[in-house]
Scaffold this active site. Structure first.
Site, PDB file in Angstrom:
ATOM      1  CB  SER A 177      18.797  22.522  44.856  1.00 39.35           C
ATOM      2  OG  SER A 177      17.838  21.919  44.047  1.00 39.35           O
TER       3      SER A 177
ATOM      4  CG  ASP B  21      16.422  27.171  39.859  1.00 37.19           C
ATOM      5  OD1 ASP B  21      15.383  27.113  40.533  1.00 37.19           O
ATOM      6  OD2 ASP B  21      17.493  26.632  40.195  1.00 37.19           O
TER       7      ASP B  21
ATOM      8  CG  HIS C 152      15.032  25.906  43.829  1.00 35.45           C
ATOM      9  ND1 HIS C 152      15.738  25.766  42.656  1.00 35.45           N
ATOM     10  CD2 HIS C 152      15.342  24.821  44.579  1.00 35.45           C
ATOM     11  CE1 HIS C 152      16.439  24.645  42.695  1.00 35.45           C
ATOM     12  NE2 HIS C 152      16.223  24.058  43.850  1.00 35.45           N
TER      13      HIS C 152
END
Length: 747
Positions: free
Chosen positions: A532, A121, A195
């Site tokens: 996600s 990620d 994220h």
């Protein structure tokens, strides 16, 4: 003199040989490059990435002609330009437990801390309390990874919870005319975006009490497997997520000793590549060979059909759903009417003062088309007309995202924005401190009618509030990518659905102006939506199951989650999509994950490496390339046609073309008993009218020493409706229900 443009290419050369020294392989790859790069450009004979742990290959700067020349070399399986992939972002675990009716009955066993999750990620914010290692024992001795230091990241940032961190720095993208263009450097495992921090805490964050996002969604934050270890592989920079770097991260993660790899990243559905030109598909194939599960988000390009990505059968592909919580902001009109809008807004407006209300087309800048001002296009509004007003905009053009519309209105010194959107209103938008509410078409028409029926229309927008026990839930998120898969329809994709809407999880501290309410400190948690967020829910669930069943293979865990998935919402009705119609398997896969029920599935479908090699044969790849990938003497079956893909032992069934004018098609499956040694299962068929489905035998008997039994399912479409027909075969023994979902396209 003309200079050719150099591009970053990935050269994939199949499986690594056991015992092959990395240094020798690297030397061979450099020699290969020297054979096609002119001697006067010898400075280009260098590797950007070198793959050697489980699969072999490299990435380098090449011209198109050089890449073509390399493609003809013996031992090269595929060569492709390095793609830039995208992040799939746009009280979840409590909701999953409530849906299962088990209320966290199962405690994590002591061995759960031995499960290692590799997160590929944007990095991690290690200071978050979600990554504290309280109560976690020593790092497993099998762990071979590292904690890399960076300019803002020290080895001390790792602990017994966060046991590994890697980053891959800047990458040379292209150069031409002797000018080099570099990606922006980001030389640290630290998260620059949030994220990676968010997804990691969803999968395996520690329990943290009394957290909220500025008093919204308050409660206890935790991941699906709170005591699992995590290792971070920062494969994304500010320029995006390089496919070659993701491939390197997978290679490293396998070598380091992770049990599960989670990737909330993927290609655009419009520019997908086949399995041997897709870095995630390549890397995850080799992970599967090592019995490492790879869980991936299915993409945010819904609700269009054929938009699912990361759809290789050896990838666990996840769709997104909502949970039983919403966030709403009230719109109060001057005539006393109130409308409930969707929002995550920390508006500073209140009931004591109302502001002039205007429709976008009535405050348009000069020479602006009405269609643009209605949709709040950049540059479409007149600042002098808008200042001090609340503006109503429509959302007919989804090419202009809500974030842009909000910025357009905010920059014109408006007091707030009311957005009209039937589809997007179910996904609350975070507008920070700017007053915002999103209403459906019916409410929007009434608000616009009020504007035109009133001499001096006014309104105000109140701050957002929690709406608990929201119904129906789960439903399919409108953005969640849909199947069938673009490259084969004989594997049902997505596989499964998990919460991906308004998920509260750890985040990097907010830095943007206007994101923190007045008087509040920056929050270490945030609410995000996307597949996600759905992907790490499945990652955490898989780790949870592995902690109880250490000896189960990845395909057994995958099957357990799929055959026990929930197909009803919290009103007791079948799952719905964002259009309020009953959802089908191309939207939800086999249903919503139910981790606790998956602990004891009764029967599992074991999909082996042999199945996947046969899949590659049936798809049309050469036996030579398949042997290179598997490092075996595998030979393809004599008959290789796409329709035979339906016969690999997958925990769902998909048939891309059932010809009503031809004999019925028979599909074979084999199940393994993981429940009571002496058990008898009876089949039940749920099929649409007209599609004939028969199961042979319709009874499966297991005794001590007999754990694997095969059965066949016959599909006859003579009387069926054209197009896809959906249903299921369920094996039931009085305690377990093992559901095998199917999608059959009748032509």
């Amino acid at each position: 003199m003309l200079f050719e443009s150099y591009q970053h290419y990935v050269v994939y050369m199949g499986s690594s040989s056991s015992g092959e020294a990395p240094g020798i392989a690297e030397s061979d790859h450099l020699q290969l490059l020297s054979s096609i790069i002119p001697s006067h450009e010898s400075e280009r004979i260098s590797l950007i990435h070198h793959y050697s742990h489980v699969f072999k290959g490299f990435s380098a700067m090449l011209t198109e002609n050089e890449a073509s020349a390399l493609a003809g070399h013996d031992g090269i399986v595929s060569i492709f330009r390095d793609p830039i992939l995208h992040l799939h972002t746009t009280r979840s675990w409590d909701f999953l437990e409530a849906a299962s009716g088990m209320q966290y009955k199962h405690k994590h066993p002591p061995m759960s801390s031995d499960v290692i999750i590799g997160m590929i990620d944007t990095g991690i914010w290690p200071e978050s309390p979600s990554f504290n290692d309280d109560g976690i024992g020593e790092i497993p001795s099998r762990w071979k990874g590292v904690c890399m230091e960076g300019y803002d990241f020290k080895k001390s940032n790792c602990n017994r919870k966060l046991i590994g961190a890697r980053y891959y720095g800047s990458i040379q993208r292209t150069y031409s005319n002797n000018k080099t263009h570099m990606a922006k450097p980001d030389d640290s495992p630290r998260d620059f975006d949030g994220h990676g921090t968010h997804t990691t805490s969803i999968a395996a964050g520690a329990k943290v009490a009394n957290v909220s996002y500025h008093n919204l969604a308050g409660g206890t934050a935790r991941g699906g497997s709170p005591s699992s270890r995590i290792a971070i592989y920062k494969a994304c920079t500010l320029d995006g997520c390089s496919g070659s770097t993701i491939l390197k991260a997978i290679d490293d993660a396998i070598k380091d000793g992770v049990d599960i790899i989670s990737i909330s990243i993927g290609m655009s559905s419009l520019f997908q590549s086949d399995y041997l030109n897709d870095p995630i598909a390549i890397g995850s194939f080799h992970a599967q060979q090592m019995d490492i599960m790879v869980v991936c988000s299915g993409g945010n390009d819904g609700p269009d059909l054929y938009s699912i990505v990361n759809s290789a059968p050896w990838i666990f592909t996840v769709a997104a759903s909502n949970i039983d919580r919403d966030f709403q902001s009230s719109v109060l009109l001057g005539n006393g009417k109130t409308f409930q809008g969707s929002a995550i807004s920390f508006s500073n407006l209140n009931r004591s003062r109302y502001y002039p209300l205007a429709f976008g087309e009535d405050v348009a800048a000069k020479f602006t088309p009405i269609s643009e001002s209605r949709n709040c296009y950049p540059g479409s509004l007149d600042t002098q007309k808008v200042a001090g007003k609340i503006v109503v905009c429509t959302d007919n053009d989804l090419n202009i995202p809500r974030q842009i519309k909000k910025l357009v209105v905010e920059d014109t010194r408006a007091k707030g924005l009311i957005l009209v959107s039937e589809d997007e209103k179910i996904i609350p938008f975070d507008s920070g401190t700017f007053p915002f509410a999103e209403v459906g078409n019916l409410s929007g028409l009434q608000i616009i009618k009020y504007i035109y029926d009133t001499k001096n229309p006014t309104a105000t927008i109140l701050p957002a509030r929690d709406v608990p026990r929201y119904r129906p839930a789960p439903t399919v998120a409108y953005f969640s990518s849909r199947g069938p898969g673009q490259y084969t329809e004989n594997i049902l994709k997505p596989d499964i659905m998990a919460p991906g809407v308004t998920i509260l999880a750890a985040m990097i501290p907010e830095k943007e102006a206007g994101s923190v309410p007045l008087g509040n400190k920056p929050s270490g948690y945030a609410i995000k939506s996307g597949t996600s967020m759905a992907c790490p829910h499945v990652t955490g669930a898989a780790a949870f199951i592995k902690s109880f069943h250490q000896r189960w293979s990845t395909s057994m865990i995958k099957s357990a989650l799929m055959t026990t998935a929930t197909i009803y919402d919290n009103t007791g009705k079948p799952l719905q999509n964002s259009s309020h119609h009953f959802a089908n398997p191309h939207e939800v896969g086999v249903g919503e994950i139910n981790p606790h029920k998956a602990l004891n599935p009764g029967l599992v479908f074991e999909t082996t490496t042999e199945d996947y090699l046969q899949f590659l044969c049936y798809y049309g790849y050469s036996g030579k390339n398949i042997r290179s990938m598997s490092k075996t003497n595998f030979n393809c079956p004599r008959i290789n046609i796409d329709r035979l893909i339906s016969n690999i032992n997958y925990p769902s069934i998909s048939i891309s073309n059932l010809d009503r004018h031809k004999p019925a098609q028979t599909i074979k499956r084999t199940v393994t008993n993981v429940g009571c040694p002496n058990a008898t299962y009876i089949s039940r068929v749920h099929a649409p009218v007209g599609l004939e489905v028969k199961v042979f035998p319709n009874k499966l008997a297991f005794i001590e020493g007999l754990t694997r039994v095969s059965f066949k399912v016959l599909f006859d479409g003579k009387e069926a409706s054209n197009g896809y027909n959906f249903g299921s075969v369920t094996w039931f023994n009085g305690r377990h229900s093992v559901r095998l979902s199917f999608a059959v396209n009748v032509e």
